[in-house]
Enzyme design. Structure first.
Site, PDB file in Angstrom:
ATOM      1  N   THR A 220      31.209 -48.026  55.410  1.00 17.47           N
ATOM      2  CA  THR A 220      31.247 -46.802  56.195  1.00 17.47           C
ATOM      3  C   THR A 220      31.451 -47.039  57.692  1.00 17.47           C
ATOM      4  O   THR A 220      31.074 -48.101  58.215  1.00 17.47           O
ATOM      5  CB  THR A 220      29.915 -46.039  55.978  1.00 17.47           C
ATOM      6  OG1 THR A 220      29.827 -44.946  56.887  1.00 17.47           O
ATOM      7  CG2 THR A 220      28.709 -46.938  56.213  1.00 17.47           C
ATOM      8  N   ASP A 221      31.975 -46.008  58.357  1.00 16.17           N
ATOM      9  CA  ASP A 221      32.064 -46.010  59.824  1.00 16.17           C
ATOM     10  C   ASP A 221      30.670 -46.003  60.468  1.00 16.17           C
ATOM     11  O   ASP A 221      30.528 -46.345  61.639  1.00 16.17           O
ATOM     12  CB  ASP A 221      32.861 -44.787  60.307  1.00 16.17           C
ATOM     13  CG  ASP A 221      32.327 -43.469  59.738  1.00 16.17           C
ATOM     14  OD1 ASP A 221      31.789 -43.471  58.608  1.00 16.17           O
ATOM     15  OD2 ASP A 221      32.439 -42.433  60.424  1.00 16.17           O
TER      16      ASP A 221
ATOM     17  N   TYR B 234      20.857 -45.363  56.461  1.00 13.29           N
ATOM     18  CA  TYR B 234      22.084 -45.389  55.650  1.00 13.29           C
ATOM     19  C   TYR B 234      23.043 -46.448  56.186  1.00 13.29           C
ATOM     20  O   TYR B 234      23.520 -47.314  55.439  1.00 13.29           O
ATOM     21  CB  TYR B 234      22.744 -43.997  55.663  1.00 13.29           C
ATOM     22  CG  TYR B 234      24.120 -43.977  55.031  1.00 13.29           C
ATOM     23  CD1 TYR B 234      24.278 -44.084  53.659  1.00 13.29           C
ATOM     24  CD2 TYR B 234      25.273 -43.848  55.825  1.00 13.29           C
ATOM     25  CE1 TYR B 234      25.543 -44.077  53.087  1.00 13.29           C
ATOM     26  CE2 TYR B 234      26.536 -43.828  55.254  1.00 13.29           C
ATOM     27  CZ  TYR B 234      26.675 -43.945  53.892  1.00 13.29           C
ATOM     28  OH  TYR B 234      27.928 -43.952  53.321  1.00 13.29           O
TER      29      TYR B 234
ATOM     30  N   THR C  70      24.268 -41.920  49.262  1.00 12.54           N
ATOM     31  CA  THR C  70      25.062 -41.429  50.402  1.00 12.54           C
ATOM     32  C   THR C  70      24.407 -40.277  51.174  1.00 12.54           C
ATOM     33  O   THR C  70      25.005 -39.793  52.138  1.00 12.54           O
ATOM     34  CB  THR C  70      26.454 -40.957  49.920  1.00 12.54           C
ATOM     35  OG1 THR C  70      26.265 -39.938  48.935  1.00 12.54           O
ATOM     36  CG2 THR C  70      27.264 -42.082  49.339  1.00 12.54           C
TER      37      THR C  70
ATOM     38  N   TRP D  37      34.198 -40.003  56.613  1.00 11.62           N
ATOM     39  CA  TRP D  37      34.394 -38.552  56.513  1.00 11.62           C
ATOM     40  C   TRP D  37      35.234 -38.192  55.269  1.00 11.62           C
ATOM     41  O   TRP D  37      36.269 -37.535  55.363  1.00 11.62           O
ATOM     42  CB  TRP D  37      35.062 -38.033  57.789  1.00 11.62           C
ATOM     43  CG  TRP D  37      34.205 -38.092  59.018  1.00 11.62           C
ATOM     44  CD1 TRP D  37      33.074 -38.826  59.210  1.00 11.62           C
ATOM     45  CD2 TRP D  37      34.416 -37.373  60.251  1.00 11.62           C
ATOM     46  NE1 TRP D  37      32.570 -38.615  60.466  1.00 11.62           N
ATOM     47  CE2 TRP D  37      33.376 -37.729  61.134  1.00 11.62           C
ATOM     48  CE3 TRP D  37      35.377 -36.473  60.702  1.00 11.62           C
ATOM     49  CZ2 TRP D  37      33.267 -37.213  62.432  1.00 11.62           C
ATOM     50  CZ3 TRP D  37      35.270 -35.967  61.992  1.00 11.62           C
ATOM     51  CH2 TRP D  37      34.229 -36.319  62.841  1.00 11.62           C
TER      52      TRP D  37
ATOM     53  N   GLY E 162      30.990 -39.743  41.196  1.00 18.51           N
ATOM     54  CA  GLY E 162      30.930 -39.373  42.612  1.00 18.51           C
ATOM     55  C   GLY E 162      32.286 -38.889  43.113  1.00 18.51           C
ATOM     56  O   GLY E 162      33.285 -38.878  42.378  1.00 18.51           O
TER      57      GLY E 162
ATOM     58  N   LYS F 222      24.086 -49.901  54.319  1.00 21.57           N
ATOM     59  CA  LYS F 222      25.481 -50.145  53.956  1.00 21.57           C
ATOM     60  C   LYS F 222      25.974 -51.455  54.582  1.00 21.57           C
ATOM     61  O   LYS F 222      26.728 -52.195  53.958  1.00 21.57           O
ATOM     62  CB  LYS F 222      26.367 -48.974  54.398  1.00 21.57           C
ATOM     63  CG  LYS F 222      26.157 -47.676  53.625  1.00 21.57           C
ATOM     64  CD  LYS F 222      26.530 -47.750  52.153  1.00 21.57           C
ATOM     65  CE  LYS F 222      28.000 -47.985  51.911  1.00 21.57           C
ATOM     66  NZ  LYS F 222      28.330 -48.003  50.456  1.00 21.57           N
TER      67      LYS F 222
ATOM     68  N   ALA G 224      26.732 -45.338  45.439  1.00 24.27           N
ATOM     69  CA  ALA G 224      25.987 -45.542  46.690  1.00 24.27           C
ATOM     70  C   ALA G 224      24.949 -44.439  46.817  1.00 24.27           C
ATOM     71  O   ALA G 224      25.042 -43.404  46.140  1.00 24.27           O
ATOM     72  CB  ALA G 224      26.933 -45.506  47.890  1.00 24.27           C
TER      73      ALA G 224
HETATM   74  N1  LIG Z   1      31.144 -39.358  51.646  1.00 19.37           N
HETATM   75  C1  LIG Z   1      31.503 -39.855  52.828  1.00 19.37           C
HETATM   76  O1  LIG Z   1      31.813 -39.125  53.770  1.00 19.37           O
HETATM   77  C2  LIG Z   1      31.546 -41.349  53.032  1.00 19.37           C
HETATM   78  C3  LIG Z   1      31.778 -41.817  54.334  1.00 19.37           C
HETATM   79  C4  LIG Z   1      31.834 -43.200  54.549  1.00 19.37           C
HETATM   80  C5  LIG Z   1      31.651 -44.076  53.478  1.00 19.37           C
HETATM   81  N2  LIG Z   1      31.400 -43.583  52.223  1.00 19.37           N
HETATM   82  C6  LIG Z   1      31.220 -44.564  51.138  1.00 19.37           C
HETATM   83  O2  LIG Z   1      32.223 -44.329  50.151  1.00 19.37           O
HETATM   84  C7  LIG Z   1      31.688 -44.638  48.860  1.00 19.37           C
HETATM   85  C8  LIG Z   1      31.879 -43.445  47.939  1.00 19.37           C
HETATM   86  O3  LIG Z   1      31.179 -42.324  48.499  1.00 19.37           O
HETATM   87  P1  LIG Z   1      31.139 -40.899  47.777  1.00 19.37           P
HETATM   88  O4  LIG Z   1      31.190 -39.855  48.832  1.00 19.37           O
HETATM   89  O5  LIG Z   1      32.111 -40.867  46.653  1.00 19.37           O
HETATM   90  O6  LIG Z   1      29.648 -40.912  47.198  1.00 19.37           O
HETATM   91  P2  LIG Z   1      28.973 -39.903  46.168  1.00 19.37           P
HETATM   92  O7  LIG Z   1      29.845 -38.721  45.926  1.00 19.37           O
HETATM   93  O8  LIG Z   1      27.580 -39.697  46.645  1.00 19.37           O
HETATM   94  O9  LIG Z   1      28.953 -40.758  44.820  1.00 19.37           O
HETATM   95  C9  LIG Z   1      28.111 -41.845  44.635  1.00 19.37           C
HETATM   96  C10 LIG Z   1      27.772 -41.934  43.174  1.00 19.37           C
HETATM   97  O10 LIG Z   1      26.883 -43.048  42.976  1.00 19.37           O
HETATM   98  C11 LIG Z   1      25.873 -42.641  42.087  1.00 19.37           C
HETATM   99  N3  LIG Z   1      24.688 -43.480  42.206  1.00 19.37           N
HETATM  100  C12 LIG Z   1      23.667 -43.360  43.099  1.00 19.37           C
HETATM  101  N4  LIG Z   1      22.722 -44.271  42.842  1.00 19.37           N
HETATM  102  C13 LIG Z   1      23.158 -45.002  41.782  1.00 19.37           C
HETATM  103  C14 LIG Z   1      22.614 -46.076  41.040  1.00 19.37           C
HETATM  104  N5  LIG Z   1      21.424 -46.594  41.342  1.00 19.37           N
HETATM  105  N6  LIG Z   1      23.322 -46.573  40.001  1.00 19.37           N
HETATM  106  C15 LIG Z   1      24.526 -46.044  39.682  1.00 19.37           C
HETATM  107  N7  LIG Z   1      25.097 -45.019  40.327  1.00 19.37           N
HETATM  108  C16 LIG Z   1      24.417 -44.500  41.375  1.00 19.37           C
HETATM  109  C17 LIG Z   1      25.612 -41.209  42.474  1.00 19.37           C
HETATM  110  O11 LIG Z   1      24.878 -40.538  41.487  1.00 19.37           O
HETATM  111  P3  LIG Z   1      23.915 -39.310  41.952  1.00 19.37           P
HETATM  112  O12 LIG Z   1      24.799 -38.290  42.575  1.00 19.37           O
HETATM  113  O13 LIG Z   1      23.275 -38.893  40.682  1.00 19.37           O
HETATM  114  O14 LIG Z   1      22.959 -39.913  42.954  1.00 19.37           O
HETATM  115  C18 LIG Z   1      27.030 -40.682  42.644  1.00 19.37           C
HETATM  116  O15 LIG Z   1      27.597 -40.259  41.429  1.00 19.37           O
HETATM  117  C19 LIG Z   1      30.235 -45.058  49.093  1.00 19.37           C
HETATM  118  O16 LIG Z   1      30.151 -46.459  49.194  1.00 19.37           O
HETATM  119  C20 LIG Z   1      29.890 -44.422  50.434  1.00 19.37           C
HETATM  120  O17 LIG Z   1      28.844 -45.126  51.088  1.00 19.37           O
HETATM  121  C21 LIG Z   1      31.343 -42.242  51.985  1.00 19.37           C
END
Ligand SMILES: NC(=O)c1ccc[n+]([C@@H]2O[C@H](COP(=O)([O-])OP(=O)(O)OC[C@H]3O[C@@H](n4cnc5c(N)ncnc54)[C@H](OP(=O)(O)O)[C@@H]3O)[C@@H](O)[C@H]2O)c1
Length: 280
Positions: free
Chosen positions: A100-101, A125, A61, A150, A10, A129, A59
């Site tokens: 997350t926010d 979501y 996401t 973000w 991710g 979370k 996650a």
């Molecule tokens: N992105 C944002 O803006 C944001 C904002 C606030 C908080 N967060 C939090 O920050 C963290 C990292 O976010 P990110 O943006 O890096 O997320 P991301 O790019 O969506 O990466 C999440 C990874 O988890 C994998 N995944 C999903 N389901 C799974 C499962 N059952 N078992 C194992 N792996 C699994 C996904 O695979 P697939 O792609 O194949 O599904 C993806 O590779 C998360 O906790 C997210 O909630 C993110």
């Protein structure tokens, strides 16, 4: 330390893999190798690694998709967190998790949300979370939970790169002016994670790049840094850009615990964005 990173493919996971492998022995897995919702698989796999820490960057996401796939959202964002906590406890490992926010409703409209402010997630979501935070706190009381927001980083789709690309190609884009938050670079979250682990910290930490802006201002800054045409960014309201899941209008976070415990590594969001768009 030996570190198991889940969600390694991710946005954040890729950066954690890169940074932590400089000083630690790192094993990264994603859903193709370890589905964290599969409790038995988690319990079978973790002892083979015998980690000192598990960092969960996995996650579900896709915020709008979570509204349709509610059970899956809770399975990945909450139940799986318990699976990983159990595995961490059995291995005697530290547990690090991200939230997350979107646990806040955004009704505040001034100042920043602090760690102890009451949550009220609007979307599946956000609710899932928050349920994950409860699992981590209950089942691994010394876990570290970083609430981030973000996020953007190199590789894969992200808002900053998309704006930079569109405005340098002269394409018009429409961006909302009435959603406020904290653009946050994955490299700074990764560095903050490392320093919290080294400091033996535990509990919930708001961990965002400092300052805040509207999504429209974020787009303007990304275009300006990238040398794009800022006039191609058209301001719109959230009403003009309907989305399935409700978003908080104001999800600015204050890194209150990081600051007060003198553990803060986060820099202003404009500096981080400049570094991302000019270095990577
Ligand atoms: N992105 C944002 O803006 C944001 C904002 C606030 C908080 N967060 C939090 O920050 C963290 C990292 O976010 P990110 O943006 O890096 O997320 P991301 O790019 O969506 O990466 C999440 C990874 O988890 C994998 N995944 C999903 N389901 C799974 C499962 N059952 N078992 C194992 N792996 C699994 C996904 O695979 P697939 O792609 O194949 O599904 C993806 O590779 C998360 O906790 C997210 O909630 C993110």
């Amino acid at each position: 330390m030996k570190i198991l990173i889940t969600g390694a493919n991710g946005n954040l996971g890729r950066r954690l893999m890169k940074d932590f492998s400089h000083e630690h022995e790192v094993v990264g897995v994603d859903i193709d190798r370890l589905d964290i919702t599969d409790r038995e698989a988690v319990h079978r796999f973790t002892p083979q690694i015998n980690p000192d820490a598990i960092i969960n960057a996995a996650a579900f996401t896709a915020v709008d998709k979570c509204e349709e796939e509610v059970d899956l959202a809770y399975a990945v964002n909450a139940v799986a967190v318990r699976n990983l906590c159990e595995a961490a406890n059995n291995a005697g490992a530290r547990f690090v998790h991200y939230s997350t926010d979107f646990v806040f409703d955004g009704e505040r409209m001034e100042g920043g949300y602090r760690e102890f402010d009451p949550v009220n997630p609007l979307s599946i979501y956000g609710k899932s979370k928050y349920a994950g935070e409860v699992e981590a706190t209950r089942h691994c009381p010394n876990s570290i939970i970083l609430r981030v927001a973000w996020l953007y980083g190199p590789g894969g789709w992200n808002f900053s790169d998309w704006v930079a690309e569109q405005t340098t190609q002269g394409n018009e884009i429409r961006i909302v002016t009435d959603q406020f938050g904290c653009p946050t670079w994955v490299g700074d979250v990764s560095a903050q994670t490392q320093s919290l682990l080294e400091a033996g910290a535990s509990g919930i930490y708001h961990s965002v790049n400092t300052g805040s802006c509207s999504r429209y201002d974020w787009a303007l800054e990304a275009a300006r840094i990238a040398g794009g045409d800022v006039n191609k960014i058209k301001p719109i309201t959230s009403e003009e850009f309907p989305q399935k899941a409700p978003r908080p209008k104001y999800s600015v976070l204050d890194n209150f615990y990081l600051k007060t415990q003198r553990l803060e590594r986060m820099r202003p969001w404009q500096e981080a964005l400049q570094a991302h768009l000019t270095d990577s």
